[in-house]
Write a protein that holds these residues in place. Structure first.
Motif, PDB file in Angstrom:
ATOM      1  N   SER A 134      38.885   5.203  33.682  1.00  0.00           N
ATOM      2  CA  SER A 134      37.652   5.655  34.287  1.00  0.00           C
ATOM      3  C   SER A 134      36.732   6.398  33.330  1.00  0.00           C
ATOM      4  O   SER A 134      35.530   6.441  33.535  1.00  0.00           O
ATOM      5  N   THR A 135      37.273   7.018  32.294  1.00  0.00           N
ATOM      6  CA  THR A 135      36.408   7.812  31.432  1.00  0.00           C
ATOM      7  C   THR A 135      36.113   7.114  30.101  1.00  0.00           C
ATOM      8  O   THR A 135      35.460   7.673  29.240  1.00  0.00           O
ATOM      9  N   ARG A 136      36.587   5.903  29.911  1.00  0.00           N
ATOM     10  CA  ARG A 136      36.401   5.252  28.626  1.00  0.00           C
ATOM     11  C   ARG A 136      35.108   4.451  28.596  1.00  0.00           C
ATOM     12  O   ARG A 136      34.819   3.696  29.508  1.00  0.00           O
ATOM     13  N   SER A 137      34.394   4.605  27.510  1.00  0.00           N
ATOM     14  CA  SER A 137      33.121   3.899  27.401  1.00  0.00           C
ATOM     15  C   SER A 137      33.297   2.481  26.894  1.00  0.00           C
ATOM     16  O   SER A 137      32.359   1.696  26.921  1.00  0.00           O
ATOM     17  N   ASP A 138      34.497   2.163  26.403  1.00  0.00           N
ATOM     18  CA  ASP A 138      34.691   0.810  25.884  1.00  0.00           C
ATOM     19  C   ASP A 138      35.299  -0.113  26.935  1.00  0.00           C
ATOM     20  O   ASP A 138      35.934  -1.097  26.614  1.00  0.00           O
ATOM     21  N   VAL A 139      35.089   0.247  28.187  1.00  0.00           N
ATOM     22  CA  VAL A 139      35.588  -0.583  29.279  1.00  0.00           C
ATOM     23  C   VAL A 139      34.422  -1.086  30.120  1.00  0.00           C
ATOM     24  O   VAL A 139      33.549  -0.314  30.506  1.00  0.00           O
ATOM     25  N   LEU A 140      34.400  -2.386  30.365  1.00  0.00           N
ATOM     26  CA  LEU A 140      33.422  -2.962  31.281  1.00  0.00           C
ATOM     27  C   LEU A 140      34.070  -3.046  32.650  1.00  0.00           C
ATOM     28  O   LEU A 140      35.224  -3.451  32.780  1.00  0.00           O
ATOM     29  N   GLN A 141      33.307  -2.689  33.660  1.00  0.00           N
ATOM     30  CA  GLN A 141      33.869  -2.723  35.009  1.00  0.00           C
ATOM     31  C   GLN A 141      32.835  -3.266  35.980  1.00  0.00           C
ATOM     32  O   GLN A 141      31.704  -2.776  36.047  1.00  0.00           O
ATOM     33  N   GLY A 142      33.232  -4.296  36.722  1.00  0.00           N
ATOM     34  CA  GLY A 142      32.388  -4.787  37.810  1.00  0.00           C
ATOM     35  C   GLY A 142      31.111  -5.482  37.401  1.00  0.00           C
ATOM     36  O   GLY A 142      30.185  -5.589  38.211  1.00  0.00           O
ATOM     37  N   ILE A 143      31.022  -5.958  36.175  1.00  0.00           N
ATOM     38  CA  ILE A 143      29.796  -6.647  35.764  1.00  0.00           C
ATOM     39  C   ILE A 143      29.877  -8.127  36.146  1.00  0.00           C
ATOM     40  O   ILE A 143      30.953  -8.708  36.245  1.00  0.00           O
ATOM     41  N   TYR A 144      28.695  -8.711  36.368  1.00  0.00           N
ATOM     42  CA  TYR A 144      28.648 -10.135  36.681  1.00  0.00           C
ATOM     43  C   TYR A 144      28.798 -10.956  35.412  1.00  0.00           C
ATOM     44  O   TYR A 144      28.270 -10.591  34.355  1.00  0.00           O
ATOM     45  N   VAL A 145      29.512 -12.061  35.551  1.00  0.00           N
ATOM     46  CA  VAL A 145      29.626 -13.013  34.445  1.00  0.00           C
ATOM     47  C   VAL A 145      29.381 -14.411  35.010  1.00  0.00           C
ATOM     48  O   VAL A 145      29.603 -14.664  36.195  1.00  0.00           O
ATOM     49  N   TYR A 146      28.911 -15.271  34.142  1.00  0.00           N
ATOM     50  CA  TYR A 146      28.657 -16.650  34.558  1.00  0.00           C
ATOM     51  C   TYR A 146      29.175 -17.596  33.486  1.00  0.00           C
ATOM     52  O   TYR A 146      28.930 -17.406  32.297  1.00  0.00           O
ATOM     53  N   SER A 147      29.881 -18.605  33.922  1.00  0.00           N
ATOM     54  CA  SER A 147      30.347 -19.644  33.021  1.00  0.00           C
ATOM     55  C   SER A 147      29.548 -20.917  33.287  1.00  0.00           C
ATOM     56  O   SER A 147      29.698 -21.529  34.350  1.00  0.00           O
ATOM     57  N   SER A 148      28.691 -21.276  32.334  1.00  0.00           N
ATOM     58  CA  SER A 148      27.919 -22.513  32.505  1.00  0.00           C
ATOM     59  C   SER A 148      28.836 -23.724  32.362  1.00  0.00           C
ATOM     60  O   SER A 148      28.588 -24.783  32.940  1.00  0.00           O
ATOM     61  N   LYS A 149      29.909 -23.555  31.597  1.00  0.00           N
ATOM     62  CA  LYS A 149      30.853 -24.656  31.413  1.00  0.00           C
ATOM     63  C   LYS A 149      31.461 -25.087  32.748  1.00  0.00           C
ATOM     64  O   LYS A 149      31.631 -26.278  33.017  1.00  0.00           O
ATOM     65  N   TYR A 150      31.783 -24.116  33.588  1.00  0.00           N
ATOM     66  CA  TYR A 150      32.428 -24.425  34.864  1.00  0.00           C
ATOM     67  C   TYR A 150      31.541 -24.097  36.067  1.00  0.00           C
ATOM     68  O   TYR A 150      31.989 -24.236  37.206  1.00  0.00           O
ATOM     69  N   ILE A 197      37.222  -3.613  26.050  1.00  0.00           N
ATOM     70  CA  ILE A 197      36.547  -4.393  25.005  1.00  0.00           C
ATOM     71  C   ILE A 197      37.339  -4.391  23.701  1.00  0.00           C
ATOM     72  O   ILE A 197      37.568  -5.455  23.104  1.00  0.00           O
ATOM     73  N   LYS A 198      37.763  -3.228  23.247  1.00  0.00           N
ATOM     74  CA  LYS A 198      38.444  -3.166  21.943  1.00  0.00           C
ATOM     75  C   LYS A 198      39.768  -3.920  21.958  1.00  0.00           C
ATOM     76  O   LYS A 198      40.136  -4.565  20.972  1.00  0.00           O
ATOM     77  N   ARG A 199      40.482  -3.833  23.053  1.00  0.00           N
ATOM     78  CA  ARG A 199      41.771  -4.534  23.141  1.00  0.00           C
ATOM     79  C   ARG A 199      41.610  -5.990  23.558  1.00  0.00           C
ATOM     80  O   ARG A 199      42.562  -6.760  23.477  1.00  0.00           O
ATOM     81  N   GLY A 200      40.423  -6.343  24.005  1.00  0.00           N
ATOM     82  CA  GLY A 200      40.215  -7.709  24.501  1.00  0.00           C
ATOM     83  C   GLY A 200      41.086  -7.995  25.704  1.00  0.00           C
ATOM     84  O   GLY A 200      41.553  -9.119  25.888  1.00  0.00           O
ATOM     85  N   LEU A 201      41.270  -6.985  26.546  1.00  0.00           N
ATOM     86  CA  LEU A 201      42.212  -7.084  27.661  1.00  0.00           C
ATOM     87  C   LEU A 201      41.464  -7.127  28.995  1.00  0.00           C
ATOM     88  O   LEU A 201      40.766  -6.184  29.361  1.00  0.00           O
ATOM     89  N   LEU A 202      41.641  -8.235  29.693  1.00  0.00           N
ATOM     90  CA  LEU A 202      40.985  -8.425  30.991  1.00  0.00           C
ATOM     91  C   LEU A 202      42.006  -8.230  32.099  1.00  0.00           C
ATOM     92  O   LEU A 202      43.050  -8.891  32.120  1.00  0.00           O
ATOM     93  N   THR A 203      41.702  -7.326  33.020  1.00  0.00           N
ATOM     94  CA  THR A 203      42.622  -6.988  34.115  1.00  0.00           C
ATOM     95  C   THR A 203      41.953  -7.240  35.455  1.00  0.00           C
ATOM     96  O   THR A 203      40.795  -6.862  35.657  1.00  0.00           O
ATOM     97  N   TYR A 253      32.146 -12.019  24.273  1.00  0.00           N
ATOM     98  CA  TYR A 253      33.296 -11.126  24.097  1.00  0.00           C
ATOM     99  C   TYR A 253      34.524 -11.907  23.636  1.00  0.00           C
ATOM    100  O   TYR A 253      34.676 -13.087  23.932  1.00  0.00           O
ATOM    101  N   GLU A 254      35.376 -11.188  22.933  1.00  0.00           N
ATOM    102  CA  GLU A 254      36.647 -11.767  22.511  1.00  0.00           C
ATOM    103  C   GLU A 254      37.732 -11.284  23.463  1.00  0.00           C
ATOM    104  O   GLU A 254      37.921 -10.075  23.641  1.00  0.00           O
TER     105      GLU A 254
END
Ligand code: SF4
Length: 184
Positions: A55-71, A82-88, A117-118
Motif C-alpha cells: 500500500s505504501t510503495r510507489s513502484d506498484v501499479l494498482q487498479g489501472i486499466y490496460v488494453y490488449s489490441s492483440k486480443y 514494477i521493479k520485480r515485474g510481478l503481476l498479482t 512494462y516488463e
C-alpha cells in the motif's frame, strides 16, 4: 455488446456464454452462481499481508486499466510490482485455480506488455487463507495459452442465437435460470 472483450467476461464465458448477456443486463452486483461466486468475488478488498506491504510503495501499479489490441481485451489490473515485474491478482478465496483466473491474468499481462512494462511473473493470491499460487507466463505454458487463445476466438465468433446449453448442472447453479430461455 461492446466491440472489445472485458477481461472479466472470459470467466463468465467459460461458465456459460449466454450468461455474459445477463451479466451485462443485470450488472456486476449479481452473484451469478453458487460455484462462480468464488470466481466473481474477485478483488474484493480485504486487509491482508500482501495489501499492507504494497500500500505504501510507489513502484506498484494498482487498479489501472490496460488494453490488449492483440486480443481486443480491456480491463483493470489488480497489483503490479514494477521493479520485480510481478503481476498479482487477488481473490477472496481460491479453492481451485480455475482456467478463468489464469485467463484473467493473461489478459492483464498482455495489456501491461502493450503499455511497455516488463512482466517476469504472474501469481494469484488467496486472501482469506493467505496462499500464493504462481502462474506460469503464457509462453511457458503452451497448453493453457492455447486454451486462452481458443477461448478468445470462440468469444469473438459466438452467436447467441445458435447457442444451445447442454449442461443442466450449470443452469441449476445459475441465478439467471428463470430469465434465460436457454435454461435447462
Ligand atoms: S440459465 Fe443456463 S443457459 Fe442460461 S445463462 Fe445460466 S447457465 Fe447459461
Amino acid at each position: 455488446m461492446e466491440s472489445y472483450i472485458k477481461i472479466t467476461q472470459l470467466n463468465d464465458f467459460i461458465f456459460c456464454p449466454a450468461s455474459i448477456y445477463f451479466h451485462d443486463l443485470y450488472g456486476d452486483a449479481d452473484t451469478r452462481t453458487i460455484q462462480t461466486t468464488d470466481q466473481t468475488l474477485g478483488t474484493a478488498s480485504h486487509s491482508t499481508i500482501i495489501d499492507q506491504s504494497y500500500s505504501t510503495r510507489s513502484d506498484v501499479l494498482q487498479g489501472i486499466y490496460v488494453y490488449s489490441s492483440k486480443y481486443n481485451l480491456l480491463g483493470k489490473i489488480d497489483l503490479f510490482h514494477i521493479k520485480r515485474g510481478l503481476l498479482t491478482e487477488r481473490k477472496r478465496q481460491i479453492k481451485q485455480v480455475f482456467d478463468g483466473y489464469v485467463y484473467q491474468l493473461y489478459g492483464q499481462y498482455y495489456g501491461l506488455l502493450e503499455r511497455g512494462y516488463e512482466i517476469n511473473a504472474l501469481r494469484l493470491y488467496s486472501q482469506i487463507d493467505n496462499k500464493v499460487y504462481p502462474v506460469p507466463l503464457p509462453q511457458d505454458d503452451p497448453e493453457m495459452f492455447g486454451k486462452f487463445e481458443n477461448t478468445i476466438q470462440d468469444f469473438e465468433s459466438f452467436d447467441l442465437s445458435r447457442f444451445v446449453q447442454t449442461n443442466p448442472d450449470k443452469c441449476a447453479r445459475c441465478i439467471y435460470t428463470n430469465a434465460c430461455d436457454r435454461s435447462l
